[in-house]
Design an enzyme around this catalytic site. Structure first.
Site, PDB file in Angstrom:
ATOM      1  N   SER A  17       0.829  -1.210   0.000  1.00 10.42           N
ATOM      2  CA  SER A  17       0.000   0.000   0.000  1.00 10.42           C
ATOM      3  C   SER A  17       0.864   1.260   0.000  1.00 10.42           C
ATOM      4  CB  SER A  17      -0.950  -0.009   1.202  1.00 10.42           C
ATOM      5  OG  SER A  17      -0.230  -0.174   2.406  1.00 10.42           O
ATOM      6  N   ASN A  95       7.650  -8.285   0.156  1.00  7.80           N
ATOM      7  CA  ASN A  95       8.174  -6.945   0.438  1.00  7.80           C
ATOM      8  C   ASN A  95       7.857  -6.462   1.859  1.00  7.80           C
ATOM      9  OD1 ASN A  95       8.770  -3.924  -0.348  1.00  7.80           O
ATOM     10  ND2 ASN A  95       6.655  -3.956   0.394  1.00  7.80           N
ATOM     11  N   SER A 145      18.012  -6.753   2.695  1.00  7.07           N
ATOM     12  CA  SER A 145      18.554  -5.426   3.036  1.00  7.07           C
ATOM     13  C   SER A 145      20.078  -5.482   3.097  1.00  7.07           C
ATOM     14  CB  SER A 145      18.031  -4.990   4.411  1.00  7.07           C
ATOM     15  OG  SER A 145      18.761  -3.877   4.889  1.00  7.07           O
ATOM     16  N   TYR A 158      16.548  -6.929  12.926  1.00  8.58           N
ATOM     17  CA  TYR A 158      16.302  -6.685  11.491  1.00  8.58           C
ATOM     18  C   TYR A 158      17.376  -7.326  10.613  1.00  8.58           C
ATOM     19  CZ  TYR A 158      15.281  -3.809   7.322  1.00  8.58           C
ATOM     20  OH  TYR A 158      14.979  -3.371   6.053  1.00  8.58           O
TER      21      TYR A 158
HETATM   22  N1  LIG Z   1      13.408   1.944   3.000  1.00  4.29           N
HETATM   23  C1  LIG Z   1      14.611   1.421   3.174  1.00  4.29           C
HETATM   24  O1  LIG Z   1      15.593   2.151   3.397  1.00  4.29           O
HETATM   25  C2  LIG Z   1      14.818  -0.069   3.050  1.00  4.29           C
HETATM   26  C3  LIG Z   1      16.117  -0.551   2.940  1.00  4.29           C
HETATM   27  C4  LIG Z   1      16.347  -1.926   2.816  1.00  4.29           C
HETATM   28  C5  LIG Z   1      15.262  -2.796   2.813  1.00  4.29           C
HETATM   29  N2  LIG Z   1      14.008  -2.307   2.922  1.00  4.29           N
HETATM   30  C6  LIG Z   1      12.909  -3.266   2.933  1.00  4.29           C
HETATM   31  O2  LIG Z   1      12.015  -2.959   1.887  1.00  4.29           O
HETATM   32  C7  LIG Z   1      10.704  -3.409   2.233  1.00  4.29           C
HETATM   33  C8  LIG Z   1       9.721  -2.270   2.031  1.00  4.29           C
HETATM   34  O3  LIG Z   1      10.065  -1.223   2.909  1.00  4.29           O
HETATM   35  P1  LIG Z   1       9.644   0.317   2.682  1.00  4.29           P
HETATM   36  O4  LIG Z   1      10.873   1.100   2.738  1.00  4.29           O
HETATM   37  O5  LIG Z   1       8.749   0.449   1.512  1.00  4.29           O
HETATM   38  O6  LIG Z   1       8.876   0.563   4.062  1.00  4.29           O
HETATM   39  P2  LIG Z   1       7.426   1.064   4.406  1.00  4.29           P
HETATM   40  O7  LIG Z   1       7.389   1.126   5.895  1.00  4.29           O
HETATM   41  O8  LIG Z   1       7.087   2.265   3.614  1.00  4.29           O
HETATM   42  O9  LIG Z   1       6.508  -0.153   3.883  1.00  4.29           O
HETATM   43  C9  LIG Z   1       6.447  -1.380   4.539  1.00  4.29           C
HETATM   44  C10 LIG Z   1       5.114  -2.016   4.171  1.00  4.29           C
HETATM   45  O10 LIG Z   1       4.992  -3.285   4.852  1.00  4.29           O
HETATM   46  C11 LIG Z   1       3.686  -3.363   5.371  1.00  4.29           C
HETATM   47  N3  LIG Z   1       3.603  -4.312   6.476  1.00  4.29           N
HETATM   48  C12 LIG Z   1       4.175  -4.201   7.697  1.00  4.29           C
HETATM   49  N4  LIG Z   1       3.819  -5.252   8.464  1.00  4.29           N
HETATM   50  C13 LIG Z   1       3.021  -6.039   7.704  1.00  4.29           C
HETATM   51  C14 LIG Z   1       2.346  -7.261   7.917  1.00  4.29           C
HETATM   52  N5  LIG Z   1       2.409  -7.892   9.112  1.00  4.29           N
HETATM   53  N6  LIG Z   1       1.605  -7.797   6.914  1.00  4.29           N
HETATM   54  C15 LIG Z   1       1.519  -7.169   5.708  1.00  4.29           C
HETATM   55  N7  LIG Z   1       2.132  -6.006   5.446  1.00  4.29           N
HETATM   56  C16 LIG Z   1       2.878  -5.452   6.434  1.00  4.29           C
HETATM   57  C17 LIG Z   1       3.357  -1.944   5.811  1.00  4.29           C
HETATM   58  O11 LIG Z   1       1.965  -1.758   6.002  1.00  4.29           O
HETATM   59  C18 LIG Z   1       3.919  -1.167   4.642  1.00  4.29           C
HETATM   60  O12 LIG Z   1       2.976  -1.079   3.601  1.00  4.29           O
HETATM   61  C19 LIG Z   1      10.796  -3.908   3.670  1.00  4.29           C
HETATM   62  O13 LIG Z   1      10.937  -5.311   3.689  1.00  4.29           O
HETATM   63  C20 LIG Z   1      12.058  -3.248   4.179  1.00  4.29           C
HETATM   64  O14 LIG Z   1      12.634  -3.964   5.249  1.00  4.29           O
HETATM   65  C21 LIG Z   1      13.760  -0.968   3.038  1.00  4.29           C
END
Ligand SMILES: NC(=O)c1ccc[n+]([C@@H]2O[C@H](COP(=O)([O-])OP(=O)(O)OC[C@H]3O[C@@H](n4cnc5c(N)ncnc54)[C@H](O)[C@@H]3O)[C@@H](O)[C@H]2O)c1
Length: 250
Positions: A17, A95, A145, A158
């Site tokens: 979302s 994701n 990550s 994490y």
């Molecule tokens: N943003 C960064 O810097 C970064 C870096 C490395 C990895 N990541 C990884 O990328 C992925 C996406 O992260 P993002 O940056 O878009 O973060 P974000 O917080 O914007 O999005 C995370 C999404 O996961 C959903 N979520 C959380 N718990 C959930 C559950 N129990 N069931 C279903 N959905 C759930 C949230 O509602 C949200 O939509 C994650 O796995 C994160 O660990 C992000």
């Protein structure tokens, strides 16, 4: 020149979302796929509204579906709905993820368990729910990550979960190869999303000095790599983690 065409394929992106998940859903949709936007029902309606808005833009090729990746029965119901609406399931992008950063001494058992349950067991749960429905030549992409290999301070939960995702990716790639299902991961550095922006400013400033490209990633720079891994252009790539981090190895 070969073009990526995912017409007729159906993809589920967990936690899509917002952030990288939403960008991935948009990217795969633009390449022709049917998209299931999975959202976490936070009880406030925020994620549902975001998912509904995305799906409205997707027209007939979109479906919003609530499911908590910690709940196997909810994921099974989502897979059934996807197959019922679109006729197949071809792509699964794991994701969904959360942060609960704290130094080890301050990290509670709950902080540990919440991150392991969502970021690691959640990936197991959704693969388990999807595996029998995934078509031959199907694709799984897991979001890991950079922290999995660097072990950032304050991320015992994490980094461990994301390292588990990388190893899980390797095992699954071997086990599912006989069905010609490819399983890969992407490992972003810091990305400009709500999660990336939640990192304290002092840490963000230091991190920036470690990145050869001297900037954080845009979500589309992650989703473009996921698109490649979902497409036939990566037909001989499996069991790999593609690092998308601007050259950052600190
Ligand atoms: N943003 C960064 O810097 C970064 C870096 C490395 C990895 N990541 C990884 O990328 C992925 C996406 O992260 P993002 O940056 O878009 O973060 P974000 O917080 O914007 O999005 C995370 C999404 O996961 C959903 N979520 C959380 N718990 C959930 C559950 N129990 N069931 C279903 N959905 C759930 C949230 O509602 C949200 O939509 C994650 O796995 C994160 O660990 C992000």
């Amino acid at each position: 020149m070969r073009q990526i065409d995912l017409s007729g394929k159906t993809a589920i992106v967990t936690g899509s979302s917002q952030g990288i998940g939403l960008e991935t859903a948009k990217t795969l949709h633009a390449a022709g796929a049917n998209l299931v936007i999975n959202y976490f029902d936070d009880g406030e309606g925020k994620n549902r509204a975001l998912a509904d808005a995305a799906v409205a833009d997707f027209g007939d090729r979109g479906l919003a579906c609530a499911a908590d990746v910690r709940q196997p029965d909810q994921l099974e119901a989502m897979v059934s709905k996807a197959v019922e609406k679109f006729g197949s399931l071809d792509i699964l992008v794991n994701n969904a993820g959360i942060l609960r950063d704290k130094s080890f001494r301050k990290m509670s058992h709950e902080d540990w368990q919440a991150v392991i349950d969502t970021n690691l067991t959640g990936v197991f749960n959704s693969c388990k729910a999807a595996v029998e429905s995934l078509s031959e030549n199907g694709v799984i992409v897991n979001v890991s990550s950079l922290s999995a290999v660097t072990g950032f301070f304050g991320q015992a939960n994490y980094a461990t979960a994301k390292a588990g995702v990388m190893t899980f990716t390797k095992v699954l790639s071997k086990e599912l190869a006989r069905k010609n299902i490819r399983v890969n991961a992407v490992a972003p550095g810091v990305v400009n999303t709500e999660m990336g922006e939640s990192i304290p400013e002092e840490n963000r400033k230091y991190m920036m000095t470690q990145i050869p490209l001297a900037r954080f990633a845009e979500p589309s720079e992650i989703s473009d790599v996921i698109l490649f891994l979902c497409s036939d252009l990566s037909s001989y790539v499996t069991g790999q983690t593609i690092h998308v981090n601007g050259g950052w190895w600190a």
